[in-house]
Design a protein around this motif. Structure first.
Motif, PDB file in Angstrom:
ATOM      1  N   UNK A   1      23.915   0.604   7.814  1.00 53.54           N
ATOM      2  CA  UNK A   1      22.906  -0.315   8.362  1.00 53.54           C
ATOM      3  C   UNK A   1      23.362  -0.907   9.683  1.00 53.54           C
ATOM      4  N   UNK A   2      24.642  -1.266   9.754  1.00 54.26           N
ATOM      5  CA  UNK A   2      25.177  -1.833  10.994  1.00 54.26           C
ATOM      6  C   UNK A   2      25.208  -0.779  12.092  1.00 54.26           C
ATOM      7  N   UNK A   3      25.537   0.441  11.716  1.00 48.40           N
ATOM      8  CA  UNK A   3      25.635   1.505  12.714  1.00 48.40           C
ATOM      9  C   UNK A   3      24.260   1.910  13.232  1.00 48.40           C
ATOM     10  N   UNK A   4      23.277   1.958  12.355  1.00 48.08           N
ATOM     11  CA  UNK A   4      21.954   2.462  12.718  1.00 48.08           C
ATOM     12  C   UNK A   4      20.942   1.350  12.991  1.00 48.08           C
ATOM     13  N   UNK A   5      21.396   0.130  13.207  1.00 48.92           N
ATOM     14  CA  UNK A   5      20.522  -0.992  13.503  1.00 48.92           C
ATOM     15  C   UNK A   5      19.840  -0.758  14.856  1.00 48.92           C
ATOM     16  N   UNK A   6      18.540  -0.527  14.833  1.00 46.61           N
ATOM     17  CA  UNK A   6      17.802  -0.218  16.062  1.00 46.61           C
ATOM     18  C   UNK A   6      17.796  -1.382  17.055  1.00 46.61           C
ATOM     19  N   UNK A   7      17.924  -2.613  16.553  1.00 47.69           N
ATOM     20  CA  UNK A   7      17.946  -3.777  17.448  1.00 47.69           C
ATOM     21  C   UNK A   7      19.235  -3.844  18.267  1.00 47.69           C
ATOM     22  N   UNK A   8      20.251  -3.120  17.822  1.00 46.60           N
ATOM     23  CA  UNK A   8      21.531  -3.134  18.538  1.00 46.60           C
ATOM     24  C   UNK A   8      21.633  -2.020  19.573  1.00 46.60           C
TER      25      UNK A   8
ATOM     26  N   UNK B   1      26.844  19.391  19.827  1.00 39.93           N
ATOM     27  CA  UNK B   1      25.763  18.500  19.377  1.00 39.93           C
ATOM     28  C   UNK B   1      26.352  17.248  18.738  1.00 39.93           C
ATOM     29  N   UNK B   2      27.373  17.420  17.896  1.00 35.03           N
ATOM     30  CA  UNK B   2      28.019  16.273  17.259  1.00 35.03           C
ATOM     31  C   UNK B   2      28.622  15.321  18.278  1.00 35.03           C
ATOM     32  N   UNK B   3      29.310  15.885  19.280  1.00 35.70           N
ATOM     33  CA  UNK B   3      29.907  15.050  20.324  1.00 35.70           C
ATOM     34  C   UNK B   3      28.824  14.327  21.121  1.00 35.70           C
ATOM     35  N   UNK B   4      27.727  15.024  21.423  1.00 38.58           N
ATOM     36  CA  UNK B   4      26.632  14.404  22.170  1.00 38.58           C
ATOM     37  C   UNK B   4      25.999  13.263  21.369  1.00 38.58           C
ATOM     38  N   UNK B   5      25.801  13.477  20.074  1.00 36.46           N
ATOM     39  CA  UNK B   5      25.220  12.436  19.219  1.00 36.46           C
ATOM     40  C   UNK B   5      26.145  11.218  19.179  1.00 36.46           C
ATOM     41  N   UNK B   6      27.438  11.453  18.994  1.00 36.97           N
ATOM     42  CA  UNK B   6      28.404  10.353  18.921  1.00 36.97           C
ATOM     43  C   UNK B   6      28.462   9.604  20.253  1.00 36.97           C
ATOM     44  N   UNK B   7      28.567  10.329  21.351  1.00 37.81           N
ATOM     45  CA  UNK B   7      28.647   9.672  22.665  1.00 37.81           C
ATOM     46  C   UNK B   7      27.372   8.903  22.994  1.00 37.81           C
ATOM     47  N   UNK B   8      26.220   9.488  22.674  1.00 42.60           N
ATOM     48  CA  UNK B   8      24.951   8.805  22.954  1.00 42.60           C
ATOM     49  C   UNK B   8      24.860   7.513  22.135  1.00 42.60           C
ATOM     50  N   UNK B   9      25.178   7.600  20.851  1.00 40.16           N
ATOM     51  CA  UNK B   9      25.111   6.407  20.023  1.00 40.16           C
ATOM     52  C   UNK B   9      26.126   5.370  20.492  1.00 40.16           C
ATOM     53  N   UNK B  10      27.346   5.815  20.761  1.00 40.64           N
ATOM     54  CA  UNK B  10      28.408   4.881  21.160  1.00 40.64           C
ATOM     55  C   UNK B  10      28.077   4.196  22.484  1.00 40.64           C
ATOM     56  N   UNK B  11      27.427   4.899  23.400  1.00 36.05           N
ATOM     57  CA  UNK B  11      27.073   4.301  24.693  1.00 36.05           C
ATOM     58  C   UNK B  11      25.889   3.347  24.562  1.00 36.05           C
ATOM     59  N   UNK B  12      24.970   3.637  23.657  1.00 30.73           N
ATOM     60  CA  UNK B  12      23.769   2.806  23.513  1.00 30.73           C
ATOM     61  C   UNK B  12      23.964   1.627  22.555  1.00 30.73           C
ATOM     62  N   UNK B  13      24.896   1.722  21.622  1.00 27.64           N
ATOM     63  CA  UNK B  13      25.110   0.676  20.618  1.00 27.64           C
ATOM     64  C   UNK B  13      25.844  -0.499  21.241  1.00 27.64           C
ATOM     65  N   UNK B  14      25.163  -1.668  21.269  1.00 22.04           N
ATOM     66  CA  UNK B  14      25.801  -2.876  21.810  1.00 22.04           C
ATOM     67  C   UNK B  14      26.980  -3.270  20.924  1.00 22.04           C
ATOM     68  N   UNK B  15      27.984  -3.892  21.508  1.00 21.65           N
ATOM     69  CA  UNK B  15      29.192  -4.241  20.762  1.00 21.65           C
ATOM     70  C   UNK B  15      29.314  -5.730  20.464  1.00 21.65           C
ATOM     71  N   UNK B  16      28.396  -6.532  20.969  1.00 24.37           N
ATOM     72  CA  UNK B  16      28.504  -7.977  20.797  1.00 24.37           C
ATOM     73  C   UNK B  16      28.392  -8.409  19.341  1.00 24.37           C
TER      74      UNK B  16
END
Length: 183
Positions: A39-46, A151-166
């Motif tokens: 839930x924390x990883x896939x939180x769309x608000x983040x 594809x796995x690396x692209x998914x991880x990098x895209x999520x990691x770049x878009x997921x806020x860390x605050x």
């Protein structure tokens, strides 16, 4: 001739095979408990495009990859698994490698010690990833594997770049990473 009956006695300990299964269940629950909540990883608000450009994106990638390391490993392994569905020999090899992943990375309850030295989880992750790809490349499913890893690396990098860390709750071992990245 006398026979004694022991009706109604309840054994106090489980048979050895059931104890092994029970212990394996506990290790699976504990091992999967070290991953971060989905839930924390896939939180769309983040999810938000980094406003600080490439520097902020790189900072987010560093923090998120450190924080969601086990989740990201599971995602990449799932993508790799799905890519091998039509290659039975590769699938068998992959399942054997998954057993190694389970015992050496996901379900380990004690730190790995080799030749008296403590091995860091990140090193285990990198060695297992390289070994998995290298062994699978020997099974003639090269295109599937390369595409799945990309594809796995692209998914991880895209999520990691878009997921806020605050909003991440960083533990003591992750704080220096986030502070070093923010500096």
């Amino acid at each position: 001739m006398t026979t004694t009956t022991i009706y109604g006695t309840i054994p106090t300990s489980a048979p050895p095979s059931l104890e092994y299964i029970s212990r394996a269940k506990q290790r699976i629950k504990a091992g999967l408990g070290t991953r971060r909540p989905w839930k924390a990883m896939l939180n769309l608000r983040s999810l938000k495009v980094p406003g600080g450009g490439v520097a902020e994106a790189v900072s987010r990638v560093r923090v998120n990859v450190s924080y969601f390391r086990m989740n990201y490993a599971m995602v990449v392994l799932l993508i790799l698994f799905l890519s091998l569905l039509w290659h039975p020999i590769s699938m068998i090899v992959f399942l054997l490698l998954m057993a190694a992943w389970l015992f050496l990375y996901f379900l380990r309850d004690e730190p790995l010690v080799v030749l008296g030295r403590l091995v860091d989880d990140r090193l285990v992750l990198m060695v297992m990833a390289v070994m998995t790809v290298a062994v699978l490349l020997l099974t003639d499913a090269t295109v599937n594997i390369v595409v799945a890893v990309a594809v796995g690396a692209a998914v991880v990098l895209a999520h990691a770049a878009l997921r806020r860390t605050e909003d991440l709750f960083l533990g003591e071992e992750e704080e220096p990473i986030s502070n070093a990245v923010a500096a």
